[in-house]
Design an enzyme around this catalytic site. Structure first.
Site, PDB file in Angstrom:
ATOM      1  N   GLN A 179     -45.006  19.843 -34.256  1.00 33.24           N
ATOM      2  CA  GLN A 179     -45.647  21.151 -34.139  1.00 33.24           C
ATOM      3  C   GLN A 179     -44.959  21.950 -33.024  1.00 33.24           C
ATOM      4  OE1 GLN A 179     -46.985  18.179 -33.453  1.00 33.24           O
ATOM      5  NE2 GLN A 179     -48.617  18.257 -31.925  1.00 33.24           N
ATOM      6  N   ALA A 211     -53.356  34.139 -28.300  1.00 40.00           N
ATOM      7  CA  ALA A 211     -52.601  33.928 -29.533  1.00 40.00           C
ATOM      8  C   ALA A 211     -53.442  33.164 -30.554  1.00 40.00           C
ATOM      9  CB  ALA A 211     -51.330  33.143 -29.229  1.00 40.00           C
ATOM     10  N   GLY A 250     -60.288  25.724 -22.730  1.00 40.45           N
ATOM     11  CA  GLY A 250     -59.532  24.531 -22.366  1.00 40.45           C
ATOM     12  C   GLY A 250     -58.404  24.352 -23.360  1.00 40.45           C
ATOM     13  N   TYR A 307     -62.966  29.526 -30.855  1.00 38.29           N
ATOM     14  CA  TYR A 307     -62.403  30.173 -29.651  1.00 38.29           C
ATOM     15  C   TYR A 307     -61.624  31.432 -30.055  1.00 38.29           C
ATOM     16  CZ  TYR A 307     -59.032  30.741 -25.783  1.00 38.29           C
ATOM     17  OH  TYR A 307     -58.232  31.243 -24.785  1.00 38.29           O
TER      18      TYR A 307
HETATM   19  P1  NAD Z   1     -59.370  28.868 -16.655  1.00 38.96           P
HETATM   20  O1  NAD Z   1     -60.331  28.009 -17.422  1.00 38.96           O
HETATM   21  O2  NAD Z   1     -58.540  28.244 -15.596  1.00 38.96           O
HETATM   22  O3  NAD Z   1     -60.144  30.115 -16.037  1.00 38.96           O
HETATM   23  C1  NAD Z   1     -61.306  30.665 -16.607  1.00 38.96           C
HETATM   24  C2  NAD Z   1     -62.341  30.748 -15.514  1.00 38.96           C
HETATM   25  O4  NAD Z   1     -63.533  31.350 -16.047  1.00 38.96           O
HETATM   26  C3  NAD Z   1     -62.754  29.382 -14.951  1.00 38.96           C
HETATM   27  O5  NAD Z   1     -62.476  29.306 -13.562  1.00 38.96           O
HETATM   28  C4  NAD Z   1     -64.241  29.321 -15.225  1.00 38.96           C
HETATM   29  O6  NAD Z   1     -64.991  28.681 -14.195  1.00 38.96           O
HETATM   30  C5  NAD Z   1     -64.606  30.777 -15.344  1.00 38.96           C
HETATM   31  N1  NAD Z   1     -65.853  30.953 -16.063  1.00 38.96           N
HETATM   32  C6  NAD Z   1     -66.212  30.359 -17.231  1.00 38.96           C
HETATM   33  N2  NAD Z   1     -67.477  30.700 -17.542  1.00 38.96           N
HETATM   34  C7  NAD Z   1     -67.907  31.526 -16.544  1.00 38.96           C
HETATM   35  C8  NAD Z   1     -69.139  32.188 -16.304  1.00 38.96           C
HETATM   36  N3  NAD Z   1     -70.170  32.070 -17.156  1.00 38.96           N
HETATM   37  N4  NAD Z   1     -69.256  32.956 -15.187  1.00 38.96           N
HETATM   38  C9  NAD Z   1     -68.218  33.062 -14.321  1.00 38.96           C
HETATM   39  N5  NAD Z   1     -67.036  32.446 -14.490  1.00 38.96           N
HETATM   40  C10 NAD Z   1     -66.894  31.686 -15.602  1.00 38.96           C
HETATM   41  O7  NAD Z   1     -58.452  29.570 -17.762  1.00 38.96           O
HETATM   42  P2  NAD Z   1     -57.094  30.382 -17.588  1.00 38.96           P
HETATM   43  O8  NAD Z   1     -56.013  29.545 -18.153  1.00 38.96           O
HETATM   44  O9  NAD Z   1     -56.979  30.909 -16.214  1.00 38.96           O
HETATM   45  O10 NAD Z   1     -57.351  31.578 -18.609  1.00 38.96           O
HETATM   46  C11 NAD Z   1     -57.801  32.861 -18.197  1.00 38.96           C
HETATM   47  C12 NAD Z   1     -58.095  33.703 -19.427  1.00 38.96           C
HETATM   48  O11 NAD Z   1     -56.923  33.813 -20.238  1.00 38.96           O
HETATM   49  C13 NAD Z   1     -59.180  33.124 -20.327  1.00 38.96           C
HETATM   50  O12 NAD Z   1     -59.958  34.179 -20.844  1.00 38.96           O
HETATM   51  C14 NAD Z   1     -58.414  32.468 -21.433  1.00 38.96           C
HETATM   52  O13 NAD Z   1     -59.164  32.397 -22.623  1.00 38.96           O
HETATM   53  C15 NAD Z   1     -57.225  33.404 -21.558  1.00 38.96           C
HETATM   54  N6  NAD Z   1     -56.058  32.717 -22.130  1.00 38.96           N
HETATM   55  C16 NAD Z   1     -55.414  31.738 -21.428  1.00 38.96           C
HETATM   56  C17 NAD Z   1     -54.336  31.101 -21.990  1.00 38.96           C
HETATM   57  C18 NAD Z   1     -53.597  30.018 -21.242  1.00 38.96           C
HETATM   58  O14 NAD Z   1     -52.621  29.475 -21.795  1.00 38.96           O
HETATM   59  N7  NAD Z   1     -53.967  29.676 -20.021  1.00 38.96           N
HETATM   60  C19 NAD Z   1     -53.897  31.442 -23.284  1.00 38.96           C
HETATM   61  C20 NAD Z   1     -54.577  32.422 -23.976  1.00 38.96           C
HETATM   62  C21 NAD Z   1     -55.656  33.076 -23.387  1.00 38.96           C
END
Ligand code: NAD
Length: 328
Positions: free
Chosen positions: A217, A118, A75, A148
């Site tokens: 920031q 990042a 999140g 995280y």
């Molecule tokens: P998001 O929270 O919208 O999507 C992640 C999904 O993973 C969710 O739909 C959630 O239900 C699912 N999930 C969580 N636990 C689970 C489980 N046990 N089994 C099955 N599904 C599960 O996040 P996002 O923004 O789409 O990010 C996608 C990826 O990119 C993530 O790994 C996140 O850490 C990484 N990321 C995102 C950002 C960003 O700015 N959005 C930045 C850096 C990294």
């Protein structure tokens, strides 16, 4: 037709990626704890299930050639930096990655994409908001500012270890603040661009919007289309990574709020309140992606924010319209 599994296909980036993979003609299975919130998945098959369960993971990796692993317990700052969710974040996301790699390897999956962040970069290089250092090699000595980030760093190393020891092909990207329509915009897990779009859409003229901290920031924000393009280009390349996937257009949070107000045509005040913040400054460094892929995301922030503001404002309007409709 290549058979692809997208883990986290019900999430923000995963659901956009599925749409892109379908448009390119692949057969796609999505898996997530939930269906996408804002539109139906484009996947050929969508499995609602928990990737912490090895039995489920064994099932979903069957007959799959490539896995895009985007599932994570994550999140925005309000979720990651309060400390309240640390054990869940580390346990849930690490378990998902351990299961996906091991079950995938056993089933003969040839290639994995992993979405790192990042947030793995050391806090000590991100204290000057005007001059943060986030080049890929600066990740060590490691000192992420959140659990995280530590989990992401562990999992990056896990994918790279599977590559070395088991010969599976992997690609690792470090995303920097991805935003766009159909991202979480309310409820506590939303990130700064969506949260500010919501606050500004909700505010009537001459009111104030609240910003955590002094707003000085800095961050950069990448629109979803650039992120999906980078994922596909990295997968098509021979470069393992880790590589930054982000924008180099750094802006303060006050500046981001002003830009969104300008797009919204609203002149609001800003009130600074205490809140979870993360590092003082962060920007993508795109030298390596340019060198290795001959390309880097380059669309202006404003362009993506205009589309995102319109979408969030429509969500705000729809959420307000429901009680009125019931009442009338
Ligand atoms: P998001 O929270 O919208 O999507 C992640 C999904 O993973 C969710 O739909 C959630 O239900 C699912 N999930 C969580 N636990 C689970 C489980 N046990 N089994 C099955 N599904 C599960 O996040 P996002 O923004 O789409 O990010 C996608 C990826 O990119 C993530 O790994 C996140 O850490 C990484 N990321 C995102 C950002 C960003 O700015 N959005 C930045 C850096 C990294």
């Amino acid at each position: 037709m290549k058979r692809i599994l997208v883990c986290g296909a019900g999430g923000f980036i995963g659901s956009h990626l599925v749409r892109r993979l379908k448009a390119e003609g692949f057969w796609v299975r999505g898996v997530d704890l939930k269906h996408p919130e804002f539109s139906a998945s484009a996947a050929d098959e969508f499995v609602v299930g928990d990737l912490r369960e090895p039995g489920l993971v064994h099932e979903v990796v069957k007959d799959i050639e490539e896995v895009y692993q985007l599932a994570a317990d994550m999140g925005g700052a309000g979720y990651i930096f309060t400390g309240e969710h640390d054990a869940d974040v580390m346990h849930n996301s690490a378990t998902i990655n351990l299961n996906t790699l091991e079950c995938g390897r056993q089933a003969g999956v040839r290639k994995f994409f992993y979405s790192s962040s990042a947030c793995i970069y050391p806090e000590y290089n991100q204290r000057d908001p005007k001059n943060p250092r986030c080049s890929e090699e600066s990740a060590y000595p490691a000192a992420p500012d959140s659990e995280y980030g530590w989990e992401k760093l562990f999992s990056e190393r896990l994918y790279l270890a599977y590559h070395r020891n088991w010969g599976v092909d992997v690609r690792v990207a470090r995303f920097h603040n991805i935003f766009g329509p159909e991202g979480t915009w309310t409820g506590g897990r939303e990130k700064a661009p969506a949260a500010l779009c919501r606050k500004i859409a909700e505010a009537s003229d001459s009111r104030e919007v609240e910003i955590w901290g002094d707003g000085l920031q800095t961050r950069s924000f990448l629109y979803i289309d650039g992120c999906v393009e980078a994922i596909r280009r990295l997968m098509a390349s021979d470069f393992t990574g880790p590589v930054n996937v982000g924008s180099e257009e750094m802006i303060s949070i006050n500046g981001l709020a002003r830009l969104i107000m300008d797009i919204a045509g609203k002149n609001l005040g800003i009130r600074h309140i205490p809140g979870p913040l993360g590092v003082r400054g962060r920007n993508s460094d795109n030298q390596l992606i340019r060198e290795r892929l001959g390309w880097a995301p380059d669309r202006p922030l404003r362009e993506g924010l205009e589309k995102t503001y319109d979408w969030v404002a429509a969500q705000v309007a729809a959420s307000r319209a429901i009680p009125v409709a019931i009442a009338s």
